[in-house]
Scaffold this motif. Structure first.
Motif, PDB file in Angstrom:
ATOM      1  N   VAL A 144       0.864  -1.175   0.000  1.00 36.12           N
ATOM      2  CA  VAL A 144       0.000   0.000   0.000  1.00 36.12           C
ATOM      3  C   VAL A 144       0.903   1.229   0.000  1.00 36.12           C
ATOM      4  CG1 VAL A 144      -1.911   1.175   1.131  1.00 36.12           C
ATOM      5  CG2 VAL A 144      -1.656  -1.300   1.401  1.00 36.12           C
TER       6      VAL A 144
ATOM      7  N   LEU B  17      -1.945   4.999   5.624  1.00 32.06           N
ATOM      8  CA  LEU B  17      -1.670   3.576   5.405  1.00 32.06           C
ATOM      9  C   LEU B  17      -2.375   2.701   6.437  1.00 32.06           C
ATOM     10  CD1 LEU B  17       2.135   3.475   4.472  1.00 32.06           C
ATOM     11  CD2 LEU B  17       0.152   3.541   2.960  1.00 32.06           C
TER      12      LEU B  17
ATOM     13  N   GLN C  77      -5.821   1.437   5.854  1.00 33.17           N
ATOM     14  CA  GLN C  77      -5.974   0.284   4.976  1.00 33.17           C
ATOM     15  C   GLN C  77      -5.577  -1.010   5.683  1.00 33.17           C
ATOM     16  OE1 GLN C  77      -7.143   0.989   1.762  1.00 33.17           O
ATOM     17  NE2 GLN C  77      -7.237   3.082   2.527  1.00 33.17           N
TER      18      GLN C  77
ATOM     19  N   ALA D 293      -6.432  -6.852   5.257  1.00 34.56           N
ATOM     20  CA  ALA D 293      -6.653  -5.553   4.624  1.00 34.56           C
ATOM     21  C   ALA D 293      -8.018  -4.993   4.998  1.00 34.56           C
ATOM     22  CB  ALA D 293      -6.534  -5.684   3.112  1.00 34.56           C
TER      23      ALA D 293
END
Length: 363
Positions: free
Chosen positions: A61, A95, A98, A169
């Motif tokens: 990511v 980040l 996610q 995720a």
């Protein structure tokens, strides 16, 4: 008549100054070393070993961001020891929403004429932010561009790459009606809305180097420059434990615009602004700019820097874990069945971002 041979230094760019800066900041980069990266500077690129970091089936990511016009406040006050934390925070917090652990970071520092002391202070604060986020500073770029920036000005951009195991995720697909919305307290204005902040200051003639009217023990500039809180270390264990359904980093657009980004169709976020006290700095700005409540909620974080959506059964345990990790976690609302969007109920009324958000993001 022969002309004098020109050098790069004659154009205003000092290669030797840039090389000296790289040498000076080398120890700062080494201080951010972590499993998978040795954080050495000087090569054409930086390596990261995902296997050494312990990942089995990772998704990468990536995020990039800047600090915005908060830099103008830092430059005016000559205080550069926090903006690097802002830079890392804006990327690393994007980040973790996610579900990704930030792994490595690269920065871009651009200025008209390199001031080694200023650049070193900025990079030192970037390294501080990387340590807070648990990622390695593995490279960057210092660009000296005469004529592009006013004397003393500089700009920053950051680039961060993280990883998350495929099964962990966060996509927002697990959010459902009945879920609880937890708000994690911000450390202040963070790094959004500063163009409006500076306009309010200019209109009222406030001085950044004077004590704030709402806090006589601190300068107004110091309060505004409080670095953005980095939520990675406190949230990562909860994410990996499967106790988080979704996260939203509350940046530009505030709660109204950011929470709907993580909602699936059929889910509406109902937030009660009466569940937390508006921090004094936001009340001060609101009064100084005569800002309508809906505009305030769409421009600033209003005291909530991160939102976590959890199952009702996990709300208490997650809140307690986050508090033990150093966060202030508040129950601020719930997910209801309805059109995808966010409604914030406050003392001045109710405002909603469903229509505005849908118009700008759907399709």
């Amino acid at each position: 008549m022969s002309q004098k041979p020109l050098t790069y230094a004659d154009s205003g760019v000092s290669i030797s100054a840039g090389n000296a800066l790289v040498k000076a900041i080398g120890p700062l980069a080494k201080s951010t070393a972590r499993a998978g990266a040795n954080a050495e500077l000087g090569g054409f690129g930086g390596f990261f070993d995902l296997k050494a970091a312990g990942y089995c089936d990772p998704l990468l990511v990536a995020a990039n961001d800047g600090v915005g016009t908060k830099l103008k406040v830092a430059i005016e006050l000559g205080k550069h020891d926090g903006v690097g934390v802002d830079l890392v925070a804006m990327c690393a917090n994007d980040l973790i929403v996610q579900g990704a652990e930030p792994l490595f970071f690269l920065d871009y520092f651009a200025t008209g004429k390199l001031d080694a002391a200023v650049a070193a202070a900025v990079v030192a604060s970037i390294a501080d932010g990387c340590r807070q986020a648990g990622c390695a500073l593995i490279g960057g770029e210092t660009a000296e561009m005469p004529g592009m920036y006013a004397p003393g000005d500089y700009d920053l951009a950051g680039f961060c790459v993280g990883a998350v195991e495929r099964a962990e995720a966060l996509t927002g697909s697990q959010v459902a009606p009945g879920d609880v919305i937890l708000g994690l307290a911000s450390s202040g204005v963070h790094s959004n809305g500063f163009s409006l902040v500076r306009r309010i200051i200019e209109r009222n003639g406030w001085k950044l180097d004077r004590p704030a009217r709402f806090d006589a023990d601190r300068l107004l500039g110091d309060i505004l420059l409080e670095p953005t809180r980095i939520y990675v270390r406190s949230l990562l264990p909860e994410v990996r434990g499967g106790r988080i359904a979704a996260l939203a980093h509350i940046t530009g657009g505030g709660l109204l615009e950011n929470v709907p980004r993580i909602l699936p169709d059929g889910c509406h976020a109902a937030i009660d602004a009466g569940t937390w006290e508006l921090p004094p700095v936001f009340a001060f700005l609101q009064a100084g700019g005569a800002i309508e409540p809906g505009e305030l909620a769409r421009t600033f974080n209003c005291g909530i820097g991160m939102v976590a959506i959890v199952r009702e059964r996990d709300a208490i345990s997650v809140s307690e874990a986050l508090e033990q990790a150093g966060e202030t976690a508040l129950r601020i609302g719930s997910i209801q069945a309805g059109a995808r969007g966010c409604t914030v109920k406050g003392s001045a009324g109710i405002w909603s971002a469903r229509e505005a958000w849908s118009a700008s993001h759907d399709g």
